[in-house]
Design a protein around this motif. Structure first.
Motif, PDB file in Angstrom:
ATOM      1  N   UNK A  66       0.753  -1.161  -0.101  1.00 39.44           N
ATOM      2  CA  UNK A  66      -0.047  -0.010   0.078  1.00 39.44           C
ATOM      3  C   UNK A  66       0.810   1.289   0.197  1.00 39.44           C
ATOM      4  N   UNK A  67       2.151   0.881   0.765  1.00 33.57           N
ATOM      5  CA  UNK A  67       2.989   2.238   0.414  1.00 33.57           C
ATOM      6  C   UNK A  67       3.481   2.576  -0.917  1.00 33.57           C
ATOM      7  N   UNK A  68       3.785   1.712  -1.672  1.00 36.67           N
ATOM      8  CA  UNK A  68       4.336   1.822  -2.896  1.00 36.67           C
ATOM      9  C   UNK A  68       3.061   2.391  -3.890  1.00 36.67           C
ATOM     10  N   UNK A  69       1.670   1.911  -3.643  1.00 39.08           N
ATOM     11  CA  UNK A  69       0.928   2.220  -4.386  1.00 39.08           C
ATOM     12  C   UNK A  69       0.328   3.657  -4.632  1.00 39.08           C
ATOM     13  N   UNK A  70       0.899   4.347  -3.455  1.00 38.75           N
ATOM     14  CA  UNK A  70       0.858   5.939  -3.286  1.00 38.75           C
ATOM     15  C   UNK A  70       1.713   6.494  -4.298  1.00 38.75           C
ATOM     16  N   UNK A  71       3.017   5.895  -4.729  1.00 43.14           N
ATOM     17  CA  UNK A  71       3.939   6.572  -5.622  1.00 43.14           C
ATOM     18  C   UNK A  71       3.788   5.908  -6.976  1.00 43.14           C
ATOM     19  N   UNK A  72       3.405   4.630  -7.214  1.00 42.75           N
ATOM     20  CA  UNK A  72       3.542   3.819  -8.290  1.00 42.75           C
ATOM     21  C   UNK A  72       1.868   3.053  -8.337  1.00 42.75           C
ATOM     22  N   UNK A  73       0.985   3.901  -8.796  1.00 41.99           N
ATOM     23  CA  UNK A  73      -0.513   3.203  -8.853  1.00 41.99           C
ATOM     24  C   UNK A  73      -0.555   2.054  -9.972  1.00 41.99           C
ATOM     25  N   UNK A  74      -0.198   0.889  -9.293  1.00 36.81           N
ATOM     26  CA  UNK A  74      -0.057  -0.392 -10.533  1.00 36.81           C
ATOM     27  C   UNK A  74      -1.563  -0.803 -10.407  1.00 36.81           C
TER      28      UNK A  74
END
Length: 115
Positions: A66-74
């Motif tokens: 969920x942390x990376x989803x803020x930067x890279x909405x995959x």
């Protein structure tokens, strides 16, 4: 290989058939890989395989967190491209883990841990 109706040709079937023919040819013929100039980068890539094996799972788990989803909405991209996303996700994690292993092998501790 996925059988389909006659004249129902897809690009992934063509790639699968070509790979099957090439692999059967290499199984039947003995190849001296040291003399092949195009195979040298592939052979040297094997030096990093253990590090890639160690890091790829952590990188993939981070990329879908969920942390990376803020930067890279995959999520949206994965939903729209069901065939392309797994291949791109694999390549992205392979490249990142390769670079991480390459950087770690530049240090004395990294060479000790990974070899």
């Amino acid at each position: 290989y996925k059988p389909t109706e006659y004249a129902d040709v897809y690009w992934y079937n063509i790639i699968a058939q070509v790979c099957m023919i090439i692999s059967l040819w290499y199984l039947c013929n003995r190849v001296n890989w040291e003399k092949q100039t195009w195979a040298q980068p592939i052979i040297s890539f094997g030096n990093y395989s253990y590090g890639i094996y160690i890091f790829h799972n952590w990188i993939q788990m981070y990329l879908i967190s969920s942390t990376a989803q803020r930067l890279f909405p995959l999520e949206r991209w994965a939903g729209e491209h069901t065939i392309l996303f797994p291949f791109g996700f694999f390549l992205l994690s392979l490249i990142i883990s390769y670079l991480l292993t390459w950087l770690l092998l530049k240090t004395k501790v990294g060479r000790f841990l990974i070899g």
